[in-house]
Design an enzyme around this catalytic site. Structure first.
Site, PDB file in Angstrom:
ATOM      1  N   LYS A  15     -35.860 -16.669 -10.411  1.00 12.35           N
ATOM      2  CA  LYS A  15     -35.942 -17.578 -11.571  1.00 12.35           C
ATOM      3  C   LYS A  15     -37.265 -18.338 -11.591  1.00 12.35           C
ATOM      4  O   LYS A  15     -37.971 -18.369 -12.593  1.00 12.35           O
ATOM      5  CB  LYS A  15     -34.774 -18.593 -11.555  1.00 12.35           C
ATOM      6  CG  LYS A  15     -33.394 -17.961 -11.582  1.00 12.35           C
ATOM      7  CD  LYS A  15     -32.290 -19.007 -11.653  1.00 12.35           C
ATOM      8  CE  LYS A  15     -32.194 -19.915 -10.431  1.00 12.35           C
ATOM      9  NZ  LYS A  15     -31.828 -19.224  -9.177  1.00 12.35           N
ATOM     10  N   ARG A  90     -26.028 -25.167 -14.981  1.00 11.43           N
ATOM     11  CA  ARG A  90     -25.409 -24.485 -13.841  1.00 11.43           C
ATOM     12  C   ARG A  90     -23.909 -24.711 -13.774  1.00 11.43           C
ATOM     13  O   ARG A  90     -23.255 -24.187 -12.873  1.00 11.43           O
ATOM     14  CB  ARG A  90     -26.004 -25.077 -12.556  1.00 11.43           C
ATOM     15  CG  ARG A  90     -26.937 -24.178 -11.810  1.00 11.43           C
ATOM     16  CD  ARG A  90     -27.630 -25.062 -10.813  1.00 11.43           C
ATOM     17  NE  ARG A  90     -27.925 -24.396  -9.594  1.00 11.43           N
ATOM     18  CZ  ARG A  90     -29.183 -24.078  -9.227  1.00 11.43           C
ATOM     19  NH1 ARG A  90     -30.195 -24.334 -10.002  1.00 11.43           N
ATOM     20  NH2 ARG A  90     -29.392 -23.527  -8.079  1.00 11.43           N
ATOM     21  N   ARG A 129     -38.679 -16.282   2.662  1.00 12.12           N
ATOM     22  CA  ARG A 129     -39.348 -17.491   2.168  1.00 12.12           C
ATOM     23  C   ARG A 129     -39.261 -18.619   3.199  1.00 12.12           C
ATOM     24  O   ARG A 129     -40.198 -19.414   3.340  1.00 12.12           O
ATOM     25  CB  ARG A 129     -38.714 -17.950   0.846  1.00 12.12           C
ATOM     26  CG  ARG A 129     -39.409 -19.190   0.279  1.00 12.12           C
ATOM     27  CD  ARG A 129     -38.927 -19.550  -1.107  1.00 12.12           C
ATOM     28  NE  ARG A 129     -37.544 -19.967  -1.099  1.00 12.12           N
ATOM     29  CZ  ARG A 129     -36.826 -20.162  -2.202  1.00 12.12           C
ATOM     30  NH1 ARG A 129     -37.354 -19.977  -3.380  1.00 12.12           N
ATOM     31  NH2 ARG A 129     -35.569 -20.544  -2.115  1.00 12.12           N
ATOM     32  N   ARG A 135     -38.454 -24.024   3.300  1.00 14.31           N
ATOM     33  CA  ARG A 135     -37.604 -24.845   2.422  1.00 14.31           C
ATOM     34  C   ARG A 135     -36.298 -25.171   3.136  1.00 14.31           C
ATOM     35  O   ARG A 135     -35.675 -24.283   3.711  1.00 14.31           O
ATOM     36  CB  ARG A 135     -37.342 -24.087   1.109  1.00 14.31           C
ATOM     37  CG  ARG A 135     -37.116 -25.028  -0.059  1.00 14.31           C
ATOM     38  CD  ARG A 135     -36.979 -24.273  -1.356  1.00 14.31           C
ATOM     39  NE  ARG A 135     -35.600 -24.200  -1.788  1.00 14.31           N
ATOM     40  CZ  ARG A 135     -35.209 -23.702  -2.944  1.00 14.31           C
ATOM     41  NH1 ARG A 135     -36.105 -23.203  -3.780  1.00 14.31           N
ATOM     42  NH2 ARG A 135     -33.933 -23.681  -3.278  1.00 14.31           N
ATOM     43  N   ARG A 146     -24.831 -21.669  -1.127  1.00 10.62           N
ATOM     44  CA  ARG A 146     -25.437 -21.662  -2.473  1.00 10.62           C
ATOM     45  C   ARG A 146     -24.919 -20.482  -3.287  1.00 10.62           C
ATOM     46  O   ARG A 146     -24.660 -20.601  -4.481  1.00 10.62           O
ATOM     47  CB  ARG A 146     -26.971 -21.620  -2.364  1.00 10.62           C
ATOM     48  CG  ARG A 146     -27.567 -22.975  -1.973  1.00 10.62           C
ATOM     49  CD  ARG A 146     -28.911 -22.840  -1.286  1.00 10.62           C
ATOM     50  NE  ARG A 146     -29.956 -22.262  -2.118  1.00 10.62           N
ATOM     51  CZ  ARG A 146     -31.081 -21.730  -1.622  1.00 10.62           C
ATOM     52  NH1 ARG A 146     -31.290 -21.718  -0.313  1.00 10.62           N
ATOM     53  NH2 ARG A 146     -31.985 -21.246  -2.433  1.00 10.62           N
TER      54      ARG A 146
END
Ligand code: AP5
Ligand code: MG
Length: 192
Positions: A15, A90, A129, A135, A146
């Site tokens: 996204k 969401r 990532r 992160r 998630r």
């Protein structure tokens, strides 16, 4: 022309990556609720403090906090002509809130695009990532949470946009440029 777009899709589906290119192509801002929360977190603002525990555990920040933040962001002048919303709405409640927000301005969403990606690839991309960016929510247990939250709270909203004839599904597998091409095809008429 398509100017007001919502990007749906599981964590890691691309996204954020795709929102930037699409926003440039359409001449509108890319607005990521996750990025706004992370920016507030980094600056230790009251909003960042409120969001921190939810984000760290992979849960959604409560709707009233998120909705107020988005209303504020969409009222800024650069969003007057359109926007790519990455990561919002969401929940069904956020869909209702966005409808109301746009209705007060006499405008409508043009399209919701669902980026699809197999769960195995989600985990692979986000763990990769984690190595690069670190992160905080890119750890395996939080990624799983998630994904579970996505399935329960967010996946059902695709059906709402489908019922309105405003849902496009775009395959998120493959190279960034290939996904970008498919996304442009979904959003722009061939002559553009
Ligand atoms: P958010 O920041 O939105 O996180 P997310 O939905 O989990 O999605 P990601 O940002 O991890 O993935 P993405 O789909 O943007 O993919 P990306 O392009 O980065 O939300 C974080 C948290 O904030 C939430 O958990 C929640 O707590 C809170 N929050 C946010 N919005 C909220 C809302 N509306 N309501 C309540 N709470 C909210 O790509 C992922 C990785 O893959 C990158 O490393 C990228 O370089 C790589 N990649 C991208 N495309 C490709 C490709 N084609 N091939 C290979 N690698 C690729
Ligand atoms: Mg993102």
């Amino acid at each position: 022309m398509t100017k007001r777009v919502v990007l749906l899709g599981p964590p890691g589906s691309g996204k954020g990556t795709q929102a930037v290119g699409l926003a440039q192509a359409l001449g509108v801002p890319a607005i990521s609720t996750g990025a706004i929360f992370r920016d507030n977190l980094a600056r230790h603002t009251p909003l960042g403090e409120k969001a921190e525990a939810y984000m760290a555990s992979g849960h959604l920040v409560p709707d009233e906090i998120t909705n107020a933040m988005v209303a504020d962001r969409l009222s800024q002048p650069d969003a007057a002509n359109g926007f790519i919303l990455d990561g919002y709405p969401r929940t069904l409640e956020q869909v209702t809130e966005l409808d109301a927000l746009l209705q007060t301005r006499g405008i409508e969403l043009d399209l919701a695009v669902e980026l699809t990606l197999d769960h195995g690839r989600v985990v692979e991309r986000l763990l990769h990532r984690a190595e690069i960016e670190g992160r905080a929510d890119d750890t395996e247990p939080v990624i799983r949470e998630r994904l579970a939250v996505y399935r329960k709270a967010t996946e059902p909203i695709a059906a709402v946009y489908a019922d309105r004839g405003k849902l496009a599904s775009v395959d998120g597998h493959g190279a960034v440029e290939d996904v970008a091409g498919r996304l442009r095809n979904a959003c722009l008429p061939p002559s553009d």
